[in-house]
Enzyme design. Structure first.
Site, PDB file in Angstrom:
ATOM      1  CG  PHE A  32      -2.121   0.837   1.121  1.00  0.00           C
ATOM      2  CD1 PHE A  32      -3.164   0.821   0.469  1.00  0.00           C
ATOM      3  CD2 PHE A  32      -1.777   2.166   2.096  1.00  0.00           C
ATOM      4  CE1 PHE A  32      -4.105   1.742   0.614  1.00  0.00           C
ATOM      5  CE2 PHE A  32      -2.816   3.252   2.004  1.00  0.00           C
ATOM      6  CZ  PHE A  32      -3.890   2.890   1.373  1.00  0.00           C
ATOM      7  CE1 TYR A  54      -9.590   3.209   6.259  1.00  0.00           C
ATOM      8  CE2 TYR A  54      -8.749   4.472   8.240  1.00  0.00           C
ATOM      9  CZ  TYR A  54      -8.780   4.039   7.010  1.00  0.00           C
ATOM     10  OH  TYR A  54      -7.567   4.272   6.135  1.00  0.00           O
ATOM     11  CE  LYS A  55      -8.129   0.049   4.612  1.00  0.00           C
ATOM     12  NZ  LYS A  55      -6.777  -0.005   4.403  1.00  0.00           N
TER      13      LYS A  55
HETATM   14  C1  LIG Z   1      -6.009   1.461   4.369  1.00  0.00           C
HETATM   15  C2  LIG Z   1      -4.571   1.020   4.748  1.00  0.00           C
HETATM   16  C3  LIG Z   1      -3.850   1.766   5.529  1.00  0.00           C
HETATM   17  C4  LIG Z   1      -4.575   3.218   5.846  1.00  0.00           C
HETATM   18  O1  LIG Z   1      -3.642   4.197   6.394  1.00  0.00           O
HETATM   19  P1  LIG Z   1      -4.536   5.660   7.150  1.00  0.00           P
HETATM   20  O2  LIG Z   1      -3.159   6.107   7.926  1.00  0.00           O
HETATM   21  O3  LIG Z   1      -5.499   5.206   7.766  1.00  0.00           O
HETATM   22  O4  LIG Z   1      -4.851   6.399   5.938  1.00  0.00           O
HETATM   23  C5  LIG Z   1      -2.477   1.553   5.643  1.00  0.00           C
HETATM   24  N1  LIG Z   1      -1.926   0.498   5.077  1.00  0.00           N
HETATM   25  C6  LIG Z   1      -2.826  -0.442   4.478  1.00  0.00           C
HETATM   26  C7  LIG Z   1      -2.081  -1.543   3.910  1.00  0.00           C
HETATM   27  C8  LIG Z   1      -4.097  -0.247   4.230  1.00  0.00           C
HETATM   28  O5  LIG Z   1      -4.918  -1.072   3.427  1.00  0.00           O
END
Ligand SMILES: *Cc1c(COP(=O)(O)O)cnc(C)c1O
Length: 421
Positions: A144, A246-247
């Protein structure tokens, strides 16, 4: 306004019936079907299918009541006494509840705070303090973006070298890709348990063993597995982990994240953002920082209590349903999605860009075709909400507690009809 999805559903096709009937039978037999009623119904009457619960989980109905009660009773009535009543302990008590429900972690190792990105930064820096003198950070090219960007920044700050492993966007980081990559220079490996693009499930235990064999540390990002794929942090010998609230945990937009630091590393790992809440005695307000013992040392400032109210509801739902039952439904949902995709979309030139093997398959399925950016725009306009991932992927995110088999059939039918209209 009539959308193309409205038109194709109004026109109808023969194919649609088979998937819809199968979906009805699967929904009727679903042991977790009643959890669908535990979420607030969308007030958007044009919504046909929500397949993005892996990006933003739906709100449990109980969350609205919990927020209202918290504001009136806890915050509104107890006022600042709320901190000594309970809130000071929430980062660790909510962390322990989450660890028991979904992480396979004994108490005292999990903290709820910050955002995922900030916790990746804090725990990656903390991990590096436990392996002084080592110069390399290993990461995979398809992780990500925030994970990659954060470590790029850390490498510049500390003068370390990033060692990139090219992972397959339709698969993920394989253990044997670490051959010849790890050495006595390896400080840290960062990887995702479930790949955000393909849903590939990494072999956490085997990768830990490989990195530990050369004396390095591993930081796991659990954002796409927590609440969907069982995690055994203690049994797998995990050093550090972070994940998103939040997922699949349904904590709401911007929900606080969580971090895990194995008990044996807490005394030697120093996190870089030392604020008053991580101090041994925050209310002494004295000179000089002295880290709190245990997992609290990884706190920085006032924790996001308001954001933990919905997160607590989401964690309780996962605990109640049981992560084993959640995984069973998750696999049934992705099995069904793959069955329909193979029957209805593969003949139209659609490719599956996710692992098929259960052991390597997470909670979502990604499919691709050159024109999917446009197809996804039409799907959104017609109330079929998945996720587009450049260059040509549509991610069907299947949240076991809130997604029905019927929604899967609606989405695949809509794509088929758009491709054949
Ligand atoms: C959703 C997600 C994030 C989210 O990071 P935020 O700081 O909440 O924006 C980070 N890493 C992965 C692998 C994700 O899927």
């Amino acid at each position: 306004m009539t959308t193309s999805v409205d038109r194709v559903f109004a026109a109808g096709t023969g194919v649609r019936t088979a998937g819809t009937e199968r979906a009805a039978a699967l929904d009727a037999a679903d042991a977790l079907a009643s959890y669908g009623q535990r979420f607030l119904p969308s007030q958007d009457t044009t919504l046909r299918a929500y397949l993005d619960g892996n990006s933003l989980g739906r709100p449990p109905a109980e969350t609205a009541a919990a927020m209202d009660a918290f504001i009136r009773r806890d915050w509104g009535s107890r006022l600042i006494q709320g901190w000594t009543d309970a809130w000071m302990d929430w980062p660790t008590t909510v962390g322990d509840d989450l660890a028991a429900a979904a992480l396979g972690g004994a108490p005292g190792q999990t903290l709820v705070a910050d955002s995922t990105s900030v916790l990746i930064y804090k725990l990656a820096r903390a991990a590096l303090t436990t392996v002084p003198g080592r110069t390399e950070i290993v990461l995979d090219s398809d992780n990500f973006p925030t994970d990659r960007y954060l470590l790029e920044g850390i490498a510049v700050e500390l003068g370390l070298t990033l060692v990139w492993v090219e992972s397959d966007p339709a698969g993920g980081l394989e253990v044997d890709q670490l051959d010849g990559v790890l050495s006595e220079r390896t400080a840290l490996l960062l990887a995702s348990h479930v790949a955000y693009r393909s849903g590939f499930v990494a072999d956490v235990q085997a990768i830990n063993e490989r990195v530990h064999a050369v004396g390095g540390r591993v930081l796991w990002d659990l954002s796409h597995s927590v609440g969907s794929v069982p995690v055994e942090l203690d049994a797998w010998g995990v050093d550090f982990a972070v994940g998103c609230g939040y997922k699949y945990l349904n904590g709401g937009p911007g929900a606080p994240a969580f971090g895990y630091v194995a008990a044996g590393l807490q005394a030697i790992a120093r996190q870089p953002i030392q604020g008053w809440m991580g101090h041994a005695t925050p209310f002494t307000m004295g000179p000089g920082y002295e880290a709190h013992a245990g997992i609290r040392a990884f706190l920085t400032g006032t924790p996001p209590i308001l954001g933990m109210v919905p997160l607590r509801v989401g964690i309780a739902l996962v605990a109640e349903a049981g992560i084993g039952a959640i995984r069973t439904k998750s696999l049934a949902l992705t099995d069904f999605a793959l069955e329909l995709v193979d029957a209805q979309l593969v003949p139209l030139g659609v490719e599956v860009a996710s692992p098929r093997e259960h052991a390597r398959r997470g909670g979502h399925v990604t499919i691709r075709r050159a024109d999917f950016a446009d197809v996804n725009r039409q799907l959104w306009a017609g109330g079929v909400i998945g996720d587009f991932r450049a260059p040509d992927g549509i991610r069907l995110g299947l949240a076991p507690l809130s997604t029905s088999f019927a929604e899967v059939a609606v989405a695949v039918d809509a794509i088929e009809m758009l491709l054949t209209a």
